[in-house]
Design a protein around this motif. Structure first.
Motif, PDB file in Angstrom:
ATOM      1  N   ASN A 106      10.484   4.603   1.727  1.00 28.20           N
ATOM      2  CA  ASN A 106      11.420   5.627   1.358  1.00 28.20           C
ATOM      3  C   ASN A 106      11.917   6.543   2.081  1.00 28.20           C
ATOM      4  O   ASN A 106      12.888   7.446   2.073  1.00 28.20           O
ATOM      5  CB  ASN A 106      10.085   6.805   0.209  1.00 28.20           C
ATOM      6  CG  ASN A 106      10.196   6.283  -1.229  1.00 28.20           C
ATOM      7  OD1 ASN A 106      11.039   6.082  -1.831  1.00 28.20           O
ATOM      8  ND2 ASN A 106       8.954   6.661  -1.721  1.00 28.20           N
ATOM      9  N   ASP A 127       0.160  -1.942  -8.936  1.00 33.63           N
ATOM     10  CA  ASP A 127       0.695  -1.145 -10.134  1.00 33.63           C
ATOM     11  C   ASP A 127       0.825  -2.102 -11.318  1.00 33.63           C
ATOM     12  O   ASP A 127       0.683  -1.469 -12.369  1.00 33.63           O
ATOM     13  CB  ASP A 127       1.915  -0.409  -9.696  1.00 33.63           C
ATOM     14  CG  ASP A 127       1.891   0.520  -8.718  1.00 33.63           C
ATOM     15  OD1 ASP A 127       0.791   0.935  -8.662  1.00 33.63           O
ATOM     16  OD2 ASP A 127       3.003   0.876  -8.270  1.00 33.63           O
ATOM     17  N   ASP A 185       0.931  -1.266  -0.100  1.00 34.13           N
ATOM     18  CA  ASP A 185      -0.167  -0.052   0.062  1.00 34.13           C
ATOM     19  C   ASP A 185       0.937   1.187  -0.025  1.00 34.13           C
ATOM     20  O   ASP A 185       2.129   1.216   0.109  1.00 34.13           O
ATOM     21  CB  ASP A 185      -1.041  -0.197   1.112  1.00 34.13           C
ATOM     22  CG  ASP A 185      -0.394  -0.094   2.574  1.00 34.13           C
ATOM     23  OD1 ASP A 185       0.679   0.709   2.743  1.00 34.13           O
ATOM     24  OD2 ASP A 185      -0.785  -0.609   3.405  1.00 34.13           O
ATOM     25  N   ASP A 186       0.246   2.233  -0.086  1.00 37.53           N
ATOM     26  CA  ASP A 186       0.849   3.629  -0.222  1.00 37.53           C
ATOM     27  C   ASP A 186       1.656   3.915   1.085  1.00 37.53           C
ATOM     28  O   ASP A 186       2.837   4.717   0.850  1.00 37.53           O
ATOM     29  CB  ASP A 186      -0.134   4.749  -0.340  1.00 37.53           C
ATOM     30  CG  ASP A 186      -0.814   4.680  -1.690  1.00 37.53           C
ATOM     31  OD1 ASP A 186      -0.189   4.163  -2.610  1.00 37.53           O
ATOM     32  OD2 ASP A 186      -1.851   5.333  -1.929  1.00 37.53           O
ATOM     33  N   LYS A 187       1.175   3.481   2.272  1.00 41.76           N
ATOM     34  CA  LYS A 187       2.118   3.814   3.431  1.00 41.76           C
ATOM     35  C   LYS A 187       3.287   2.957   3.284  1.00 41.76           C
ATOM     36  O   LYS A 187       4.136   3.684   3.915  1.00 41.76           O
ATOM     37  CB  LYS A 187       1.065   3.565   4.541  1.00 41.76           C
ATOM     38  CG  LYS A 187       1.749   3.791   5.760  1.00 41.76           C
ATOM     39  CD  LYS A 187       1.760   5.219   6.337  1.00 41.76           C
ATOM     40  CE  LYS A 187       2.147   5.694   7.616  1.00 41.76           C
ATOM     41  NZ  LYS A 187       3.284   5.292   8.068  1.00 41.76           N
ATOM     42  N   ASN A 188       3.309   1.815   2.914  1.00 41.64           N
ATOM     43  CA  ASN A 188       4.416   0.956   2.843  1.00 41.64           C
ATOM     44  C   ASN A 188       5.507   1.732   2.072  1.00 41.64           C
ATOM     45  O   ASN A 188       6.608   1.680   2.238  1.00 41.64           O
ATOM     46  CB  ASN A 188       4.443  -0.256   2.278  1.00 41.64           C
ATOM     47  CG  ASN A 188       3.211  -1.220   2.930  1.00 41.64           C
ATOM     48  OD1 ASN A 188       2.593  -2.053   2.218  1.00 41.64           O
ATOM     49  ND2 ASN A 188       2.897  -1.169   4.302  1.00 41.64           N
ATOM     50  N   VAL A 189       5.117   2.551   0.835  1.00 44.29           N
ATOM     51  CA  VAL A 189       6.027   2.931  -0.030  1.00 44.29           C
ATOM     52  C   VAL A 189       6.429   4.131   0.703  1.00 44.29           C
ATOM     53  O   VAL A 189       7.773   4.548   0.594  1.00 44.29           O
ATOM     54  CB  VAL A 189       5.277   3.220  -1.373  1.00 44.29           C
ATOM     55  CG1 VAL A 189       6.120   4.436  -2.232  1.00 44.29           C
ATOM     56  CG2 VAL A 189       4.606   1.948  -2.234  1.00 44.29           C
ATOM     57  N   GLN A 190       5.757   4.992   1.509  1.00 46.53           N
ATOM     58  CA  GLN A 190       6.149   6.240   2.093  1.00 46.53           C
ATOM     59  C   GLN A 190       7.061   5.862   3.075  1.00 46.53           C
ATOM     60  O   GLN A 190       8.423   6.495   3.220  1.00 46.53           O
ATOM     61  CB  GLN A 190       4.830   6.852   2.597  1.00 46.53           C
ATOM     62  CG  GLN A 190       5.226   7.980   3.381  1.00 46.53           C
ATOM     63  CD  GLN A 190       3.778   8.465   3.818  1.00 46.53           C
ATOM     64  OE1 GLN A 190       2.864   8.158   3.596  1.00 46.53           O
ATOM     65  NE2 GLN A 190       3.958   9.268   4.839  1.00 46.53           N
ATOM     66  N   LYS A 212      -5.783  -0.083  -6.021  1.00 42.85           N
ATOM     67  CA  LYS A 212      -4.704   0.239  -6.187  1.00 42.85           C
ATOM     68  C   LYS A 212      -3.506  -0.195  -5.129  1.00 42.85           C
ATOM     69  O   LYS A 212      -2.574  -0.347  -4.945  1.00 42.85           O
ATOM     70  CB  LYS A 212      -4.191   1.765  -6.354  1.00 42.85           C
ATOM     71  CG  LYS A 212      -4.948   2.115  -8.018  1.00 42.85           C
ATOM     72  CD  LYS A 212      -4.596   1.316  -9.104  1.00 42.85           C
ATOM     73  CE  LYS A 212      -3.293   1.468  -9.606  1.00 42.85           C
ATOM     74  NZ  LYS A 212      -2.890   0.626 -10.733  1.00 42.85           N
ATOM     75  N   GLU A 213      -3.992  -0.541  -3.722  1.00 45.73           N
ATOM     76  CA  GLU A 213      -3.666  -0.628  -2.746  1.00 45.73           C
ATOM     77  C   GLU A 213      -4.132  -2.212  -2.121  1.00 45.73           C
ATOM     78  O   GLU A 213      -5.361  -2.608  -2.408  1.00 45.73           O
ATOM     79  CB  GLU A 213      -3.956   0.054  -1.426  1.00 45.73           C
ATOM     80  CG  GLU A 213      -3.424   1.544  -1.792  1.00 45.73           C
ATOM     81  CD  GLU A 213      -3.347   2.525  -0.776  1.00 45.73           C
ATOM     82  OE1 GLU A 213      -2.526   2.610  -0.153  1.00 45.73           O
ATOM     83  OE2 GLU A 213      -4.537   3.066  -0.506  1.00 45.73           O
ATOM     84  N   SER A 240       7.855  -0.375  -6.111  1.00 46.88           N
ATOM     85  CA  SER A 240       6.440   0.066  -6.553  1.00 46.88           C
ATOM     86  C   SER A 240       5.265  -0.684  -5.741  1.00 46.88           C
ATOM     87  O   SER A 240       5.836  -1.480  -4.845  1.00 46.88           O
ATOM     88  CB  SER A 240       6.249  -0.406  -8.045  1.00 46.88           C
ATOM     89  OG  SER A 240       6.991  -1.698  -8.011  1.00 46.88           O
ATOM     90  N   ARG A 241       4.277  -0.555  -6.253  1.00 46.88           N
ATOM     91  CA  ARG A 241       3.150  -1.173  -5.337  1.00 46.88           C
ATOM     92  C   ARG A 241       2.720  -2.370  -6.300  1.00 46.88           C
ATOM     93  O   ARG A 241       2.853  -2.348  -7.484  1.00 46.88           O
ATOM     94  CB  ARG A 241       1.977  -0.545  -5.321  1.00 46.88           C
ATOM     95  CG  ARG A 241       2.112   0.906  -4.399  1.00 46.88           C
ATOM     96  CD  ARG A 241       0.926   1.648  -4.433  1.00 46.88           C
ATOM     97  NE  ARG A 241       0.377   2.172  -5.788  1.00 46.88           N
ATOM     98  CZ  ARG A 241      -0.390   2.848  -6.102  1.00 46.88           C
ATOM     99  NH1 ARG A 241      -1.394   3.459  -5.172  1.00 46.88           N
ATOM    100  NH2 ARG A 241      -0.793   3.312  -7.402  1.00 46.88           N
TER     101      ARG A 241
END
Ligand code: 4NP
Length: 155
Positions: free
Chosen positions: A97, A112, A89-94, A120-121, A108-109
């Motif tokens: 990073n 994707d 998910d987006d939080k994992n990407v954040q 998308k998550e 990437s997710r």
């Protein structure tokens, strides 16, 4: 060797499910000599634990092995040891990073890789309890990811 690391928050529900499914796909396609797979969590809470019983059940239902898998936490050396960091998910990407950057690593997710994906998550079944739905998403994501890796690396 192409090295893939799946990442989620706890490393007991989604990323171990992805690791097990991806390993199964690789093995069935006889690519286990060319691609390796592992998973890890952002958090430290479940280090050393087996996959969650919901993940184990859905993997058992689909005859996918999770033998020997135990949770670990993401570490900085993962950016040296893997070519793909695949987050749920987006939080994992954040969070990833915020730990380290390495331009040579693809971050990437999972979803994707799915064209027109309905999500998308990958929703966290630790909170939703819906492991069957997550299996569906993760299986589709892993199948598409493997196709992309095969194309990119001419396997
Ligand atoms: P996962 O689910 O990230 O898919 O492994 C979770 C498991 C445990 C926790 C959160 C999410 N937890 O807060 O302990």
């Amino acid at each position: 060797m192409i090295r893939v690391l799946f990442v989620c928050l706890g490393n007991i529900c989604r990323s171990p499910m992805a690791e097990a499914i991806f390993r199964d796909l690789i093995k069935k396609q006889k690519l286990d000599g060319q691609i390796t797979v592992d998973s890890a969590g952002i958090g430290h809470w479940h280090i050393g634990s087996d996959p969650h019983e919901g993940t184990r059940k859905v993997l058992d239902d689909h005859n996918v092995s999770y033998e020997g898998m135990e949770a670990r936490q993401v570490k900085e050396s993962d950016w040296d040891d893997f070519d793909y960091l695949i987050a749920m998910d987006d939080k994992n990407v954040q969070d990833l990073n915020g730990i380290r950057e390495n331009k040579d690593v693809t971050l990437s997710r999972l979803m994707d890789y799915v064209p027109n994906a309905k999500e998308k998550e990958v929703p966290d079944p630790y909170f939703t309890g819906n492991f069957d739905y997550v299996y569906e998403l993760v299986h589709e994501g892993c199948t598409r990811l493997l196709e992309e890796i095969k194309q990119d690396h001419k396997l």
